[in-house]
Each structure stands twice: as structure tokens, then as C-alpha cells.
Design a protein around this motif. Structure first.
Motif, PDB file in Angstrom:
ATOM      1  N   PHE A 357      30.885  13.013  11.209  1.00  0.00           N
ATOM      2  CA  PHE A 357      30.022  12.834  10.570  1.00  0.00           C
ATOM      3  C   PHE A 357      30.515  12.438   9.204  1.00  0.00           C
ATOM      4  N   ILE A 358      31.547  13.291   8.708  1.00  0.00           N
ATOM      5  CA  ILE A 358      32.126  13.307   7.341  1.00  0.00           C
ATOM      6  C   ILE A 358      32.800  12.053   7.202  1.00  0.00           C
ATOM      7  N   VAL A 359      33.667  11.515   8.097  1.00  0.00           N
ATOM      8  CA  VAL A 359      34.260  10.269   8.001  1.00  0.00           C
ATOM      9  C   VAL A 359      33.324   9.181   7.890  1.00  0.00           C
ATOM     10  N   PHE A 360      32.445   9.281   8.812  1.00  0.00           N
ATOM     11  CA  PHE A 360      31.429   8.044   8.655  1.00  0.00           C
ATOM     12  C   PHE A 360      30.756   7.965   7.174  1.00  0.00           C
ATOM     13  N   ILE A 361      30.056   9.240   6.649  1.00  0.00           N
ATOM     14  CA  ILE A 361      29.351   9.060   5.454  1.00  0.00           C
ATOM     15  C   ILE A 361      30.339   8.775   4.441  1.00  0.00           C
ATOM     16  N   ALA A 362      31.763   9.279   4.267  1.00  0.00           N
ATOM     17  CA  ALA A 362      32.774   8.981   3.483  1.00  0.00           C
ATOM     18  C   ALA A 362      33.007   7.425   3.493  1.00  0.00           C
ATOM     19  N   THR A 363      32.863   6.894   4.686  1.00  0.00           N
ATOM     20  CA  THR A 363      33.194   5.401   4.668  1.00  0.00           C
ATOM     21  C   THR A 363      31.876   4.507   3.989  1.00  0.00           C
ATOM     22  N   LEU A 364      30.878   4.972   4.558  1.00  0.00           N
ATOM     23  CA  LEU A 364      29.430   4.331   4.238  1.00  0.00           C
ATOM     24  C   LEU A 364      29.095   4.377   2.877  1.00  0.00           C
ATOM     25  N   ILE A 365      29.384   5.308   2.236  1.00  0.00           N
ATOM     26  CA  ILE A 365      28.653   5.503   0.781  1.00  0.00           C
ATOM     27  C   ILE A 365      29.419   4.485  -0.192  1.00  0.00           C
ATOM     28  N   PRO A 366      30.865   4.419  -0.120  1.00  0.00           N
ATOM     29  CA  PRO A 366      31.455   3.584  -0.967  1.00  0.00           C
ATOM     30  C   PRO A 366      31.201   2.121  -0.624  1.00  0.00           C
ATOM     31  N   ILE A 367      31.306   1.768   0.537  1.00  0.00           N
ATOM     32  CA  ILE A 367      30.900   0.361   0.907  1.00  0.00           C
ATOM     33  C   ILE A 367      29.384  -0.023   0.407  1.00  0.00           C
ATOM     34  N   CYS A 368      28.694   0.911   0.593  1.00  0.00           N
ATOM     35  CA  CYS A 368      27.249   0.476   0.245  1.00  0.00           C
ATOM     36  C   CYS A 368      27.280   0.341  -1.350  1.00  0.00           C
ATOM     37  N   PHE A 369      27.776   1.051  -2.349  1.00  0.00           N
ATOM     38  CA  PHE A 369      27.843   0.765  -3.538  1.00  0.00           C
ATOM     39  C   PHE A 369      28.845  -0.178  -3.904  1.00  0.00           C
ATOM     40  N   ALA A 370      29.932  -0.624  -3.281  1.00  0.00           N
ATOM     41  CA  ALA A 370      30.488  -1.939  -3.470  1.00  0.00           C
ATOM     42  C   ALA A 370      29.728  -3.172  -3.260  1.00  0.00           C
ATOM     43  N   SER A 371      28.851  -2.868  -2.080  1.00  0.00           N
ATOM     44  CA  SER A 371      27.926  -4.077  -1.681  1.00  0.00           C
ATOM     45  C   SER A 371      27.107  -4.384  -2.844  1.00  0.00           C
ATOM     46  N   TYR A 372      26.469  -3.418  -3.221  1.00  0.00           N
ATOM     47  CA  TYR A 372      25.347  -3.648  -4.303  1.00  0.00           C
ATOM     48  C   TYR A 372      25.989  -4.333  -5.535  1.00  0.00           C
ATOM     49  N   TYR A 373      26.980  -3.703  -6.106  1.00  0.00           N
ATOM     50  CA  TYR A 373      27.401  -4.365  -7.458  1.00  0.00           C
ATOM     51  C   TYR A 373      28.322  -5.467  -7.222  1.00  0.00           C
ATOM     52  N   PHE A 374      29.136  -5.375  -6.071  1.00  0.00           N
ATOM     53  CA  PHE A 374      29.907  -6.679  -6.108  1.00  0.00           C
ATOM     54  C   PHE A 374      29.506  -7.835  -5.066  1.00  0.00           C
ATOM     55  N   PHE A 375      28.486  -7.669  -4.336  1.00  0.00           N
ATOM     56  CA  PHE A 375      28.008  -8.600  -3.621  1.00  0.00           C
ATOM     57  C   PHE A 375      26.397  -8.872  -3.702  1.00  0.00           C
ATOM     58  N   GLU A 376      25.650  -8.231  -3.603  1.00  0.00           N
ATOM     59  CA  GLU A 376      24.266  -8.264  -3.700  1.00  0.00           C
ATOM     60  C   GLU A 376      23.754  -8.697  -4.973  1.00  0.00           C
ATOM     61  N   LEU A 377      24.103  -8.210  -6.104  1.00  0.00           N
ATOM     62  CA  LEU A 377      23.664  -8.455  -7.244  1.00  0.00           C
ATOM     63  C   LEU A 377      24.356  -9.811  -7.761  1.00  0.00           C
ATOM     64  N   PRO A 378      25.546 -10.069  -7.554  1.00  0.00           N
ATOM     65  CA  PRO A 378      26.286 -11.548  -7.835  1.00  0.00           C
ATOM     66  C   PRO A 378      25.500 -12.629  -6.921  1.00  0.00           C
ATOM     67  N   MET A 379      25.099 -12.098  -5.802  1.00  0.00           N
ATOM     68  CA  MET A 379      24.439 -13.216  -4.932  1.00  0.00           C
ATOM     69  C   MET A 379      23.298 -13.684  -5.197  1.00  0.00           C
ATOM     70  N   GLN A 380      22.553 -12.452  -5.612  1.00  0.00           N
ATOM     71  CA  GLN A 380      21.143 -12.658  -6.130  1.00  0.00           C
ATOM     72  C   GLN A 380      21.209 -13.579  -7.439  1.00  0.00           C
ATOM     73  N   SER A 381      22.136 -13.252  -8.223  1.00  0.00           N
ATOM     74  CA  SER A 381      22.110 -14.256  -9.431  1.00  0.00           C
ATOM     75  C   SER A 381      22.407 -15.369  -9.161  1.00  0.00           C
ATOM     76  N   LYS A 382      23.272 -15.760  -8.285  1.00  0.00           N
ATOM     77  CA  LYS A 382      23.545 -17.236  -8.063  1.00  0.00           C
ATOM     78  C   LYS A 382      22.522 -17.949  -7.320  1.00  0.00           C
ATOM     79  N   LEU A 383      21.885 -17.262  -6.327  1.00  0.00           N
ATOM     80  CA  LEU A 383      20.646 -17.792  -5.593  1.00  0.00           C
ATOM     81  C   LEU A 383      19.655 -18.311  -6.714  1.00  0.00           C
ATOM     82  N   ARG A 384      19.214 -17.306  -7.537  1.00  0.00           N
ATOM     83  CA  ARG A 384      18.019 -17.404  -8.606  1.00  0.00           C
ATOM     84  C   ARG A 384      18.614 -18.601  -9.527  1.00  0.00           C
ATOM     85  N   LYS A 385      19.873 -18.773  -9.931  1.00  0.00           N
ATOM     86  CA  LYS A 385      20.314 -19.709 -10.835  1.00  0.00           C
ATOM     87  C   LYS A 385      20.238 -21.082 -10.182  1.00  0.00           C
ATOM     88  N   LEU A 386      20.478 -21.052  -8.444  1.00  0.00           N
ATOM     89  CA  LEU A 386      20.116 -22.234  -8.212  1.00  0.00           C
ATOM     90  C   LEU A 386      18.900 -22.719  -7.736  1.00  0.00           C
TER      91      LEU A 386
END
Length: 397
Positions: A357-386
Motif C-alpha cells: 500500500f505504501i509503495v503504491f500510494i508513494a508511486t501514484l501521488i507524484p505521478i498524478c501531480f506530474a500528470s496534472y501540471y506537465f501533461f493535462e494542463l499543457p494538452m488542455q491549452s493546446k487543444l483549446r488553442k487549436l
């Protein structure tokens, strides 16, 4: 008590935070994915899951957090979009560009990861992991976010996407309702009742309709309490009732069966037949009592507190950034973990351990924050611009 200020806050930090917590609650409910191959059977030992004593409530009842998501979405959409759509300030094209640019990038990415992961898992185990209906037809449904529109033969690919699929249907209904100027309380009550009927045929869609439009009613209730002098006097009582309802529900659920405590108390008044009637009735309506009353009351309470105080939960509002990412990423990550566990020679019992449980959560949380800031927001901006450059320009002002 001083009257509430008239303006609605530009952002509800507390609702951001509870949205993220609700997403993590669903993750706890889905921990069982690790612990059975195929349908749940006697080999799955719920009480042996990691940190069970502390997390048992979520292991048993975490699935109901999805109804909270629907209710919160209804509140937020009626707050942010209803008037603008009715007044013609937000077109259908703009509305759906805004929504789908937020949802689609991570959906397609996680769907792709699951396809690859299931192929790897199937090559070693001759079956798929948890969600079995992974054929071409269901792939097409998933690509168009239609995985749970009633055409499916079972859960498929990234299974948790089912609720997002239902939300897309709700977006369509919401836009039509607002565009026609029909988003009034009588219509919303009708839709809640309609959702109860739909639930008999399609439980997922019915749950979505009930909770989403109950959230819309909650926004109207919040608005009235926020502005009315009479409502202002009722607010402390409203908060007290909401808090007491939560205590009661938690005690009921901890007893193992909704309404058991109520039946035991009534046992001093009613004969055994009366107790049985209470339990039988509650077994049919308790989910609606929570989705129509408890969750909307909770959302209204948080919104009212934040309206009075100016902010509530600003320091922890970042938890909300986890909501969509953790909801879509946790199953692909589980699939990866189970594949790696097989390569390392670990059996399923490893996932009963606290370490897993500890290993899974410690892996998931950083991935989720990275996803939000470095993938979801940039891709959202690009799609809206397009797709709608004017929208990006308006947001940048």
C-alpha cells in the motif's frame, strides 16, 4: 451573525479539496483489484487489506464517492455555466471544447497504457486483468467516451472511466436544459425522480442523473441561503443537521448495514416485524437518501462556510488536482504493479501487506501531480488553442 456577502466566490477551495479526497476514496475501494483474478470469490479477504482497521469504512463503502462526484459536478456546473448558457454567452461548441479538452488527453493516454498493459498481462495469464470485455467494439466505445451509454456488454479497458462516460451524457442534458432556459428547480426535481426510474434499467446512468441534478438543486439552495435574510438565520441549523447526518451515516455504515442502528433503536418501540420493515425499506432507499440529501447538504455547507469566511481550505485545495488524474491513472498503475509482481515472482498475497500500500500510494501521488501540471494542463491549452483560439485569448486576459 453578520449577513452573508452577496458575491459568490470566484473559486471554492474547499470543494476542490474534497473532490481530491473523494477520488482517493474510490482508489481505496478499488484496492480489491489486486486481490482476485476474475470475479470476486471466496479467496478475496476484505478484512486482510492493508491498514484495514484504519481504512475499513472506505474499503466497504468507497464506491459511493462516485455519487458525490456526480453531485459536486452538478453544483459546479450550475454555478459556472448555467446562467452563461441560458444568456447565450457560452455556445454549445465552446462548452464542449472546454469540457472535452479537459477530459480527453488523459483519457486517451490511460486507455493506450491499459491496452498495452492488458496485452502483456494476457500473454502471461491467458486472461485480462479485472476488466474483461476488451474487444474492438468496446475499444471504439471507449475512444468516444461512450463506454457506459448502455451499448456495452461489460466493464472494459480502463474501467473507472465509466463515470466520466456517464458525465459526458449529463453534459449534453445539462446544456440542452440550460439552453432552453429550463434549468429551474421543478424540472430538476423531475429529473432526479426520472433518474430513479432509469436506475432500474441502467444503474450507472440512473445514479448519474439523480446525483448530478441533485447537485443542481443544491446550487439553487445555496444561492437562496446565501442571499435570503431568512436563509441567513437558518444557516447554523443547516450546518448542525449536516454534521449530525454525517455522524449518523458513519455509525450506521460501521455497523455493517445501513439502518441497523436505527432499527435497533426503534426496537424499543416497534416489534421485530417493524424492525424488519425499517431495514427492508432502508435497503431500497438509503443510496438515494445519501445522494439526494447528504451529499448536497455537505456541498452546500462547505460553500456557505467559504462564502462567509472568504476562503476555506485554500492551503489544501491542491488535493483537487489529484482528482481526475488519480481516478484515471490508478487502474493502469495497478495493472503495471500486478505485471511487475508477476515478473518478480510475488503472488497476490503481497497486496495484503501494508508495504504494498505504501509503495503504491508513494508511486501514484507524484505521478498524478506530474500528470496534472506537465501533461493535462499543457494538452488542455493546446487543444483549446487549436479548436477555439478565442477561448484561449479570453482566458489569458
Amino acid at each position: 451573525m453578520s449577513p452573508l456577502p452577496n458575491p459568490i466566490p470566484s473559486r471554492f477551495y474547499s470543494l476542490d479539496a474534497v473532490r481530491g479526497l473523494a477520488a482517493l476514496t474510490v482508489l481505496l475501494w478499488h484496492w480489491q483489484h489486486f486481490l482476485y483474478a476474475g470475479p470476486i470469490d471466496a479467496s478475496y479477504r476484505m478484512s486482510d487489506q492493508p491498514f484495514y482497521q484504519q481504512l475499513s469504512f472506505f474499503y466497504h463503502w468507497g464506491w459511493i464517492a462516485v455519487d458525490f462526484f456526480f453531485s459536486l459536478s452538478g453544483f459546479v456546473f450550475f454555478w459556472l455555466y448555467a446562467k452563461s448558457i441560458t444568456d447565450g454567452k457560452v455556445s454549445g461548441y465552446k462548452f464542449f471544447v472546454m469540457r472535452l479538452s479537459r477530459l480527453y488527453p488523459l483519457h486517451i493516454l490511460t486507455l493506450t497504457i491499459v491496452i498495452v498493459g492488458q496485452w502483456i498481462y494476457h500473454s502471461s495469464n491467458n486472461e485480462f486483468f479485472v476488466y474483461k470485455t476488451n474487444d474492438t467494439f468496446h475499444l471504439i466505445l471507449n475512444i468516444f467516451m461512450a463506454s457506459n451509454w448502455g451499448f456495452q456488454d461489460g466493464a472494459s479497458f480502463n474501467g473507472p472511466i465509466w463515470s466520466v462516460s456517464v458525465e459526458v451524457l449529463l453534459y449534453v442534458a445539462f446544456f440542452i436544459l440550460c439552453f432552453r432556459g429550463a434549468a429551474r428547480i421543478p424540472m430538476l426535481i423531475f429529473l432526479v425522480l426520472l433518474g430513479m426510474g432509469v436506475a432500474k434499467v441502467s444503474p450507472e446512468i440512473g445514479r448519474g442523473i439523480v446525483s448530478f441534478f441533485a447537485g443542481g438543486i443544491a446550487f439553487h439552495g445555496y444561492n437562496w441561503l446565501r442571499q435570503s435574510p431568512t436563509g441567513d438565520r437558518l444557516i447554523p441549523t443547516f450546518w448542525l443537521v449536516a454534521a449530525a447526518a454525517w455522524v449518523w451515516v458513519i455509525l450506521e455504515f460501521q455497523s455493517g448495514l445501513p439502518s441497523k442502528i436505527s432499527a435497533d433503536i426503534l426496537g424499543h418501540i416497534l416489534p421485530q416485524q417493524g424492525q424488519d420493515l425499517v431495514i427492508k425499506l432502508a435497503s431500497k432507499v438509503w443510496i438515494y437518501a445519501i445522494s439526494i440529501l447528504l451529499f448536497p447538504m455537505t456541498i452546500i455547507s462547505l460553500a456557505l462556510i467559504e462564502t462567509r469566511r472568504g476562503t476555506l481550505g485554500r492551503r489544501v485545495s491542491f488535493i483537487g488536482h489529484l482528482s481526475y488524474s488519480s481516478y484515471l491513472i490508478h487502474f493502469p498503475l495497478q495493472l503495471l504493479f500486478i505485471i511487475i509482481a508477476g515478473w518478480l515472482g510475488l503472488d497476490r498475497d503481497f497486496f495484503y501487506t501494508n508495504l504494498s500500500f505504501i509503495v503504491f500510494i508513494a508511486t501514484l501521488i507524484p505521478i498524478c501531480f506530474a500528470s496534472y501540471y506537465f501533461f493535462e494542463l499543457p494538452m488542455q491549452s493546446k487543444l483549446r488553442k487549436l479548436l477555439n483560439p478565442k477561448l484561449v485569448l479570453a482566458e489569458s486576459k
